[in-house]
Design a protein around this motif. Structure first.
Motif, PDB file in Angstrom:
ATOM      1  N   PRO A 137       0.812  -1.228   0.000  1.00 22.41           N
ATOM      2  CA  PRO A 137       0.000   0.000   0.000  1.00 22.41           C
ATOM      3  C   PRO A 137       0.838   1.268   0.000  1.00 22.41           C
ATOM      4  O   PRO A 137       0.453   2.264  -0.624  1.00 22.41           O
ATOM      5  CB  PRO A 137      -0.826  -0.147   1.293  1.00 22.41           C
ATOM      6  N   ASP A 138       1.993   1.242   0.664  1.00 22.26           N
ATOM      7  CA  ASP A 138       2.867   2.418   0.634  1.00 22.26           C
ATOM      8  C   ASP A 138       3.461   2.617  -0.753  1.00 22.26           C
ATOM      9  O   ASP A 138       3.635   3.767  -1.209  1.00 22.26           O
ATOM     10  CB  ASP A 138       3.984   2.282   1.667  1.00 22.26           C
ATOM     11  N   PHE A 139       3.791   1.528  -1.442  1.00 19.40           N
ATOM     12  CA  PHE A 139       4.271   1.667  -2.819  1.00 19.40           C
ATOM     13  C   PHE A 139       3.168   2.245  -3.699  1.00 19.40           C
ATOM     14  O   PHE A 139       3.428   3.060  -4.591  1.00 19.40           O
ATOM     15  CB  PHE A 139       4.745   0.323  -3.373  1.00 19.40           C
ATOM     16  N   GLN A 140       1.926   1.832  -3.459  1.00 16.67           N
ATOM     17  CA  GLN A 140       0.817   2.376  -4.236  1.00 16.67           C
ATOM     18  C   GLN A 140       0.687   3.874  -4.007  1.00 16.67           C
ATOM     19  O   GLN A 140       0.510   4.650  -4.954  1.00 16.67           O
ATOM     20  CB  GLN A 140      -0.489   1.677  -3.858  1.00 16.67           C
ATOM     21  N   ASN A 141       0.794   4.302  -2.752  1.00 21.63           N
ATOM     22  CA  ASN A 141       0.728   5.732  -2.452  1.00 21.63           C
ATOM     23  C   ASN A 141       1.894   6.489  -3.080  1.00 21.63           C
ATOM     24  O   ASN A 141       1.720   7.603  -3.598  1.00 21.63           O
ATOM     25  CB  ASN A 141       0.711   5.950  -0.934  1.00 21.63           C
ATOM     26  N   LEU A 142       3.078   5.885  -3.038  1.00 23.88           N
ATOM     27  CA  LEU A 142       4.244   6.497  -3.681  1.00 23.88           C
ATOM     28  C   LEU A 142       3.983   6.683  -5.170  1.00 23.88           C
ATOM     29  O   LEU A 142       4.282   7.738  -5.743  1.00 23.88           O
ATOM     30  CB  LEU A 142       5.473   5.624  -3.458  1.00 23.88           C
ATOM     31  N   ARG A 199       8.391  11.129 -13.345  1.00 33.28           N
ATOM     32  CA  ARG A 199       9.665  11.308 -12.639  1.00 33.28           C
ATOM     33  C   ARG A 199      10.473  10.012 -12.585  1.00 33.28           C
ATOM     34  O   ARG A 199      11.674  10.020 -12.743  1.00 33.28           O
ATOM     35  CB  ARG A 199       9.403  11.819 -11.224  1.00 33.28           C
ATOM     36  N   PHE A 200       9.807   8.899 -12.316  1.00 36.88           N
ATOM     37  CA  PHE A 200      10.467   7.599 -12.307  1.00 36.88           C
ATOM     38  C   PHE A 200       9.423   6.526 -12.579  1.00 36.88           C
ATOM     39  O   PHE A 200       8.209   6.782 -12.525  1.00 36.88           O
ATOM     40  CB  PHE A 200      11.182   7.339 -10.968  1.00 36.88           C
ATOM     41  N   ILE A 201       9.900   5.335 -12.907  1.00 38.25           N
ATOM     42  CA  ILE A 201       9.004   4.211 -13.195  1.00 38.25           C
ATOM     43  C   ILE A 201       9.059   3.241 -12.022  1.00 38.25           C
ATOM     44  O   ILE A 201      10.138   2.844 -11.584  1.00 38.25           O
ATOM     45  CB  ILE A 201       9.413   3.503 -14.491  1.00 38.25           C
ATOM     46  N   LEU A 202       7.895   2.878 -11.512  1.00 39.78           N
ATOM     47  CA  LEU A 202       7.786   1.871 -10.458  1.00 39.78           C
ATOM     48  C   LEU A 202       7.178   0.614 -11.059  1.00 39.78           C
ATOM     49  O   LEU A 202       6.143   0.684 -11.730  1.00 39.78           O
ATOM     50  CB  LEU A 202       6.905   2.386  -9.321  1.00 39.78           C
ATOM     51  N   ILE A 203       7.827  -0.528 -10.831  1.00 38.17           N
ATOM     52  CA  ILE A 203       7.282  -1.787 -11.313  1.00 38.17           C
ATOM     53  C   ILE A 203       7.490  -2.872 -10.257  1.00 38.17           C
ATOM     54  O   ILE A 203       8.558  -2.962  -9.653  1.00 38.17           O
ATOM     55  CB  ILE A 203       7.905  -2.200 -12.665  1.00 38.17           C
ATOM     56  N   VAL A 248      15.096  -2.591  -5.727  1.00 36.11           N
ATOM     57  CA  VAL A 248      16.301  -2.144  -6.409  1.00 36.11           C
ATOM     58  C   VAL A 248      16.018  -0.790  -7.067  1.00 36.11           C
ATOM     59  O   VAL A 248      15.008  -0.622  -7.760  1.00 36.11           O
ATOM     60  CB  VAL A 248      16.752  -3.164  -7.463  1.00 36.11           C
ATOM     61  N   PHE A 249      16.916   0.163  -6.844  1.00 37.17           N
ATOM     62  CA  PHE A 249      16.787   1.515  -7.381  1.00 37.17           C
ATOM     63  C   PHE A 249      17.806   1.681  -8.500  1.00 37.17           C
ATOM     64  O   PHE A 249      19.018   1.625  -8.268  1.00 37.17           O
ATOM     65  CB  PHE A 249      17.004   2.538  -6.265  1.00 37.17           C
ATOM     66  N   ILE A 250      17.317   1.851  -9.727  1.00 37.05           N
ATOM     67  CA  ILE A 250      18.147   1.832 -10.933  1.00 37.05           C
ATOM     68  C   ILE A 250      18.128   3.205 -11.597  1.00 37.05           C
ATOM     69  O   ILE A 250      17.060   3.771 -11.841  1.00 37.05           O
ATOM     70  CB  ILE A 250      17.638   0.763 -11.919  1.00 37.05           C
ATOM     71  N   THR A 251      19.293   3.727 -11.895  1.00 39.38           N
ATOM     72  CA  THR A 251      19.388   5.030 -12.553  1.00 39.38           C
ATOM     73  C   THR A 251      18.904   4.939 -13.999  1.00 39.38           C
ATOM     74  O   THR A 251      18.770   3.855 -14.565  1.00 39.38           O
ATOM     75  CB  THR A 251      20.834   5.545 -12.550  1.00 39.38           C
ATOM     76  N   SER A 252      18.692   6.096 -14.604  1.00 40.05           N
ATOM     77  CA  SER A 252      18.264   6.121 -16.003  1.00 40.05           C
ATOM     78  C   SER A 252      19.383   5.710 -16.944  1.00 40.05           C
ATOM     79  O   SER A 252      19.175   5.606 -18.158  1.00 40.05           O
ATOM     80  CB  SER A 252      17.745   7.515 -16.374  1.00 40.05           C
ATOM     81  N   ASP A 253      20.555   5.454 -16.397  1.00 35.91           N
ATOM     82  CA  ASP A 253      21.665   4.923 -17.173  1.00 35.91           C
ATOM     83  C   ASP A 253      21.776   3.409 -17.003  1.00 35.91           C
ATOM     84  O   ASP A 253      22.711   2.791 -17.486  1.00 35.91           O
ATOM     85  CB  ASP A 253      22.974   5.596 -16.728  1.00 35.91           C
ATOM     86  N   GLY A 254      20.811   2.812 -16.289  1.00 35.02           N
ATOM     87  CA  GLY A 254      20.784   1.361 -16.134  1.00 35.02           C
ATOM     88  C   GLY A 254      21.745   0.813 -15.095  1.00 35.02           C
ATOM     89  O   GLY A 254      22.166  -0.345 -15.192  1.00 35.02           O
ATOM     90  N   GLU A 255      22.076   1.611 -14.075  1.00 30.83           N
ATOM     91  CA  GLU A 255      22.995   1.170 -13.029  1.00 30.83           C
ATOM     92  C   GLU A 255      22.293   1.119 -11.676  1.00 30.83           C
ATOM     93  O   GLU A 255      21.420   1.940 -11.387  1.00 30.83           O
ATOM     94  CB  GLU A 255      24.204   2.099 -12.948  1.00 30.83           C
ATOM     95  N   ILE A 256      22.686   0.147 -10.855  1.00 35.61           N
ATOM     96  CA  ILE A 256      22.069  -0.022  -9.545  1.00 35.61           C
ATOM     97  C   ILE A 256      22.658   0.983  -8.560  1.00 35.61           C
ATOM     98  O   ILE A 256      23.835   0.927  -8.229  1.00 35.61           O
ATOM     99  CB  ILE A 256      22.276  -1.457  -9.016  1.00 35.61           C
ATOM    100  N   ARG A 312       7.415   4.049   4.351  1.00 33.03           N
ATOM    101  CA  ARG A 312       7.168   5.114   3.374  1.00 33.03           C
ATOM    102  C   ARG A 312       8.266   6.173   3.457  1.00 33.03           C
ATOM    103  O   ARG A 312       8.689   6.726   2.428  1.00 33.03           O
ATOM    104  CB  ARG A 312       5.794   5.741   3.606  1.00 33.03           C
ATOM    105  N   GLY A 313       8.749   6.444   4.660  1.00 33.00           N
ATOM    106  CA  GLY A 313       9.832   7.407   4.795  1.00 33.00           C
ATOM    107  C   GLY A 313      11.082   6.968   4.058  1.00 33.00           C
ATOM    108  O   GLY A 313      11.759   7.790   3.410  1.00 33.00           O
ATOM    109  N   GLN A 314      11.421   5.682   4.146  1.00 31.90           N
ATOM    110  CA  GLN A 314      12.585   5.168   3.415  1.00 31.90           C
ATOM    111  C   GLN A 314      12.364   5.257   1.912  1.00 31.90           C
ATOM    112  O   GLN A 314      13.269   5.625   1.163  1.00 31.90           O
ATOM    113  CB  GLN A 314      12.848   3.725   3.822  1.00 31.90           C
ATOM    114  N   MET A 315      11.152   4.907   1.468  1.00 31.72           N
ATOM    115  CA  MET A 315      10.852   5.000   0.040  1.00 31.72           C
ATOM    116  C   MET A 315      11.098   6.415  -0.463  1.00 31.72           C
ATOM    117  O   MET A 315      11.747   6.631  -1.497  1.00 31.72           O
ATOM    118  CB  MET A 315       9.398   4.608  -0.227  1.00 31.72           C
ATOM    119  N   ASP A 316      10.582   7.399   0.257  1.00 28.59           N
ATOM    120  CA  ASP A 316      10.737   8.795  -0.158  1.00 28.59           C
ATOM    121  C   ASP A 316      12.210   9.193  -0.200  1.00 28.59           C
ATOM    122  O   ASP A 316      12.664   9.854  -1.146  1.00 28.59           O
ATOM    123  CB  ASP A 316       9.973   9.712   0.796  1.00 28.59           C
TER     124      ASP A 316
END
Length: 205
Positions: free
Chosen positions: A103-108, A116-120, A170-178, A188-192
């Motif tokens: 649910p926190d990911f859904q709110n994010l 701004r970014f893609i969540l999957i 996993v948080f991946i940059t737009s250059d395809g790097e972790i 939710r605080g960590q997600m933000d």
């Protein structure tokens, strides 16, 4: 014959034990072989000066959200090649911590992600004994999750991303790097905080 309630209680206990074993495995591996691309538990950003690791590519068979990201089957690299960073949440249909953080990911997703970014979300339950594809779909529907989610096309993703416990994000940059990998439930605080860090990465400007 064992009463139905008893069988359900035993099944729930098995799931909890399995989840605990996976998390314990992740903690053990971190003590002996930390992930140099990013801190495995996500308590700190990847070490300054350390080169980032290329994100392994794989196919995702989508349960939902296909029109927003390219169809019923998508290659992960197609997502960051759109010029946006990507947050990949590995989960399973019978994983209690995954259920708790969704649910926190859904709110994010609703409040922050668009443009701004893609969540999957990527279901790996069928490969680790924590749910079938049907269980994954049922969880998404029960919680009213609408962000793009699907199942990895094969079990190789578990090894490629060293998924030692679930959920793993996993948080991946737009250059395809972790930039960061986190094992375990995210608040939710960590997600933000981690998304802010991702959006500030030089290649995502």
């Amino acid at each position: 014959m064992r009463p139905l309630g008893s069988r359900r209680a035993i099944a729930a206990l098995v799931v909890l034990v399995a989840a605990g074993v996976l998390l314990a495995a992740g903690l053990s591996v971190r003590r002996h072989a930390p992930d140099r691309a990013a801190e495995v538990l996500g308590d700190a950003a990847s070490s300054a000066g350390q080169p980032l690791q290329a994100a392994p590519d794989f196919d995702i068979l989508l349960y939902q959200g296909g029109p927003a990201i390219g169809g019923s089957r998508v290659r992960l690299s197609q997502l960051w090649q759109r010029g946006e960073p990507v947050v990949v949440n590995f989960w399973a249909g019978l994983c209690p911590p995954c259920r708790a953080e969704m649910p926190d990911f859904q709110n994010l997703y609703d409040e922050t992600a668009q443009g701004r970014f893609i969540l999957i979300g990527v279901d790996v339950g069928p490969f680790i004994g924590l749910g079938t594809r049907g269980d994954g779909l049922a969880l998404l529907r029960e919680l009213g999750i609408s962000f793009p989610a699907g199942v990895a096309s094969d079990a190789g993703v578990v090894t490629a991303y060293r998924i030692l416990g679930i959920p793993t994000t996993v948080f991946i940059t737009s250059d395809g790097e972790i930039l960061r990998k986190h094992i375990g439930l995210l608040t939710r605080g960590q997600m933000d905080a981690f998304v802010t860090e991702l959006l500030r990465a030089p290649d995502t400007q």
